[in-house]
Scaffold this active site. Structure first.
Site, mmCIF file in Angstrom:
data_model
loop_
_atom_site.group_PDB
_atom_site.id
_atom_site.type_symbol
_atom_site.label_atom_id
_atom_site.label_comp_id
_atom_site.label_asym_id
_atom_site.label_seq_id
_atom_site.Cartn_x
_atom_site.Cartn_y
_atom_site.Cartn_z
ATOM 1 N N ARG A 51 0.869 -1.185 0.000
ATOM 2 C CA ARG A 51 0.000 0.000 0.000
ATOM 3 C C ARG A 51 0.902 1.230 0.000
ATOM 4 O O ARG A 51 2.128 1.131 0.114
ATOM 5 C CB ARG A 51 -1.024 -0.006 1.141
ATOM 6 C CG ARG A 51 -0.668 -0.631 2.427
ATOM 7 C CD ARG A 51 0.361 0.090 3.261
ATOM 8 N NE ARG A 51 0.097 1.501 3.373
ATOM 9 C CZ ARG A 51 1.012 2.407 3.593
ATOM 10 N NH1 ARG A 51 2.301 2.061 3.709
ATOM 11 N NH2 ARG A 51 0.725 3.680 3.673
ATOM 12 N N GLY A 52 0.246 2.409 -0.126
ATOM 13 C CA GLY A 52 1.005 3.641 -0.324
ATOM 14 C C GLY A 52 1.062 3.893 -1.824
ATOM 15 O O GLY A 52 1.366 2.972 -2.603
ATOM 16 N N ALA A 53 0.757 5.136 -2.223
ATOM 17 C CA ALA A 53 0.555 5.414 -3.652
ATOM 18 C C ALA A 53 1.740 4.993 -4.539
ATOM 19 O O ALA A 53 1.558 4.238 -5.499
ATOM 20 C CB ALA A 53 0.208 6.894 -3.835
ATOM 21 N N GLN A 204 -2.080 2.263 9.830
ATOM 22 C CA GLN A 204 -0.809 2.379 9.089
ATOM 23 C C GLN A 204 0.210 3.220 9.870
ATOM 24 O O GLN A 204 1.415 3.015 9.734
ATOM 25 C CB GLN A 204 -1.049 3.020 7.711
ATOM 26 C CG GLN A 204 -1.784 2.140 6.725
ATOM 27 C CD GLN A 204 -3.274 2.361 6.742
ATOM 28 O OE1 GLN A 204 -3.865 2.719 7.770
ATOM 29 N NE2 GLN A 204 -3.944 2.141 5.620
ATOM 30 N N ASP A 245 -2.328 10.874 -2.266
ATOM 31 C CA ASP A 245 -2.701 9.800 -3.205
ATOM 32 C C ASP A 245 -3.102 10.347 -4.569
ATOM 33 O O ASP A 245 -3.000 9.640 -5.587
ATOM 34 C CB ASP A 245 -3.843 8.968 -2.627
ATOM 35 C CG ASP A 245 -3.316 8.095 -1.501
ATOM 36 O OD1 ASP A 245 -3.251 8.588 -0.365
ATOM 37 O OD2 ASP A 245 -2.913 6.946 -1.781
ATOM 38 N N LYS A 256 -4.930 9.864 3.114
ATOM 39 C CA LYS A 256 -5.577 8.993 4.105
ATOM 40 C C LYS A 256 -6.641 9.726 4.908
ATOM 41 O O LYS A 256 -6.436 10.869 5.318
ATOM 42 C CB LYS A 256 -4.480 8.424 5.025
ATOM 43 C CG LYS A 256 -4.931 7.521 6.143
ATOM 44 C CD LYS A 256 -5.798 6.371 5.688
ATOM 45 C CE LYS A 256 -5.157 5.517 4.617
ATOM 46 N NZ LYS A 256 -6.164 4.681 3.888
HETATM 47 O O1 MRU Z 1 -4.595 3.128 2.199
HETATM 48 P P1 MRU Z 1 -3.132 3.373 2.085
HETATM 49 O O2 MRU Z 1 -2.354 2.848 3.248
HETATM 50 O O3 MRU Z 1 -2.561 2.943 0.755
HETATM 51 O O4 MRU Z 1 -3.007 4.970 2.145
HETATM 52 C C1 MRU Z 1 -1.748 5.549 1.999
HETATM 53 C C2 MRU Z 1 -1.753 7.029 2.118
HETATM 54 O O5 MRU Z 1 -2.775 7.668 2.255
HETATM 55 C C3 MRU Z 1 -0.430 7.706 1.965
HETATM 56 O O6 MRU Z 1 -0.392 8.889 2.712
HETATM 57 C C4 MRU Z 1 -0.210 8.048 0.478
HETATM 58 O O7 MRU Z 1 -0.410 6.925 -0.322
HETATM 59 C C5 MRU Z 1 1.122 8.598 0.236
HETATM 60 S S1 MRU Z 1 2.409 7.390 0.385
HETATM 61 C C6 MRU Z 1 3.855 8.181 0.059
#
Ligand code: MRU
Length: 359
Positions: A51-53, A204, A245, A256
């Site tokens: 996970r994470g963009a 997270q 994201d 998030k």
């Molecule tokens: O649902 P997730 O854990 O994928 O959400 C991640 C986030 O919201 C992060 O802040 C975002 O992807 C940036 S990661 C550098």
């Protein structure tokens, strides 16, 4: 501290499969999961094993190669059809982070360009897809390093940073975005301490950000999300830095769930609020935050806590994974090209065309 020495890698190519750290197991166990089919790639992205963009972008890009290996197209024409199908399937695994569709489309386009050349073999098309996916990973690592350095310069006077969710080594293909700023400060020997929101419902912040920072020896204090306004009001935070994201053309920024509340509290407390993200997170085709699709996730993520009921069975739940922070609450967007300050629209267009004033 070096952004290249994180082993195992969050996302890597294992020769015939994508290898990821299984983030559902952290912090108890650090396990690597091999994703040897497109179904496995999509499932891992959906259930947040990765996970994470930027990290899901890298995983999706490598997933395109897994898909070509599974389908074994017999000709260049077949390969093109397969690539289109794969990009649509993998790109739809999660809707909000634009990095996912951006990455799979980049691999598709590169491989399709190869497929358009004369007498090309399916093996050469597959190689081109793999090269492009690995390039995306290398570029994100470098973008994270630059984001860290630009953020360090911007926030030279800030020692105590409040952040949300996980934006570090587990969320990207390098050392992170918002956490990249923290790592850059630490690497330069500057004092830095982090307050991390736990990020209900999937934690997270608690499971991943706290784990990463403890591993790196960085001073981190975990707070319940509901403690953030009181913390900001108390005057102990120099800046809020979060990830993103998807950033719309007017600067409205999806991140998030809970990010918007942090931005409101930061504004009330007079604390600057920054979004740190690579330009692969910009979606200049989306005019404003209203047009960003927000992923709605399962009710059980809120009704249960680590597998046990924490609310009456069957109670109604609203569980958006993200919210949109209006651009007017954001002091600047820390990117690999430098810090973009409001107004976002013109500067972002110029920056992505390579003409913005940097820094
Ligand atoms: O649902 P997730 O854990 O994928 O959400 C991640 C986030 O919201 C992060 O802040 C975002 O992807 C940036 S990661 C550098």
């Amino acid at each position: 501290m070096d952004e290249r020495t994180f082993e195992p890698a969050t996302v890597a190519w294992g020769g015939d499969a994508v290898e990821i750290i299984d983030q559902t197991r952290l912090p108890e166990r650090l396990e690597v999961l091999r994703l040897a089919s497109v179904d496995a790639v999509v499932d891992a992205i959906r259930r947040l094993a990765v996970r994470g963009a930027p990290a899901i972008g890298g995983c999706g890009a490598l997933g395109m190669v897994v898909g070509l290996d599974e389908e074994r197209p017999a000709s260049a024409g077949d390969a093109r059809a397969v690539l289109r199908r794969l990009a649509a399937t993998i790109g739809a695994a999660r809707p909000t982070a634009v990095n996912l569709t951006w990455a799979v489309e980049r691999v598709r386009e590169a491989a399709e360009r190869e497929a358009a050349t004369r007498q090309v073999t399916p093996a050469a098309i597959r190689q081109r897809a793999l090269d492009e996916a690995l390039r995306i990973i290398d570029e994100d690592r470098e973008a994270c390093r630059r984001i860290g350095e630009h953020g360090r310069a911007e926030l030279a006077a800030a020692t105590t940073i409040l952040t949300h969710c996980n934006t570090g080594r587990l969320a990207t293909l390098g050392w992170g975005t918002a956490l990249g700023v923290v790592y850059a400060k630490a690497a330069a020997g500057e004092p830095v301490r982090v307050y991390a929101c736990e990020a209900r419902p999937l934690l997270q912040g608690a499971r991943l950000t706290a784990w990463e920072l403890v591993q790196a020896g960085i001073d981190v204090t975990l707070i319940a999300d509901s403690a953030a306004a009181a913390l900001l009001h108390g005057g102990r935070i120099d800046a809020v830095v979060v990830g993103a994201d998807r950033i719309a053309a007017n600067g409205d920024t999806a991140n998030k769930i809970g990010t918007f509340s942090l931005a409101l509290a930061a504004r009330h407390a007079g604390v600057p609020f920054y979004s740190a993200a690579p330009t692969s997170t910009f979606d200049l085709a989306t005019p404003s935050g209203e047009a960003i699709e927000i992923e709605l996730r399962s009710a059980d993520e809120v009704r249960t806590f680590r597998g046990r009921p924490s609310a009456p069975e069957g109670v109604n739940v609203w569980n958006p994974a993200f919210d949109v922070t209006p651009h007017e609450l954001i002091a600047g967007w820390i990117t690999e090209l430098g810090v973009i300050r409001p107004p976002f629209r013109e500067i972002a267009r110029a920056a992505t065309a390579g003409t913005a004033s940097r820094g």
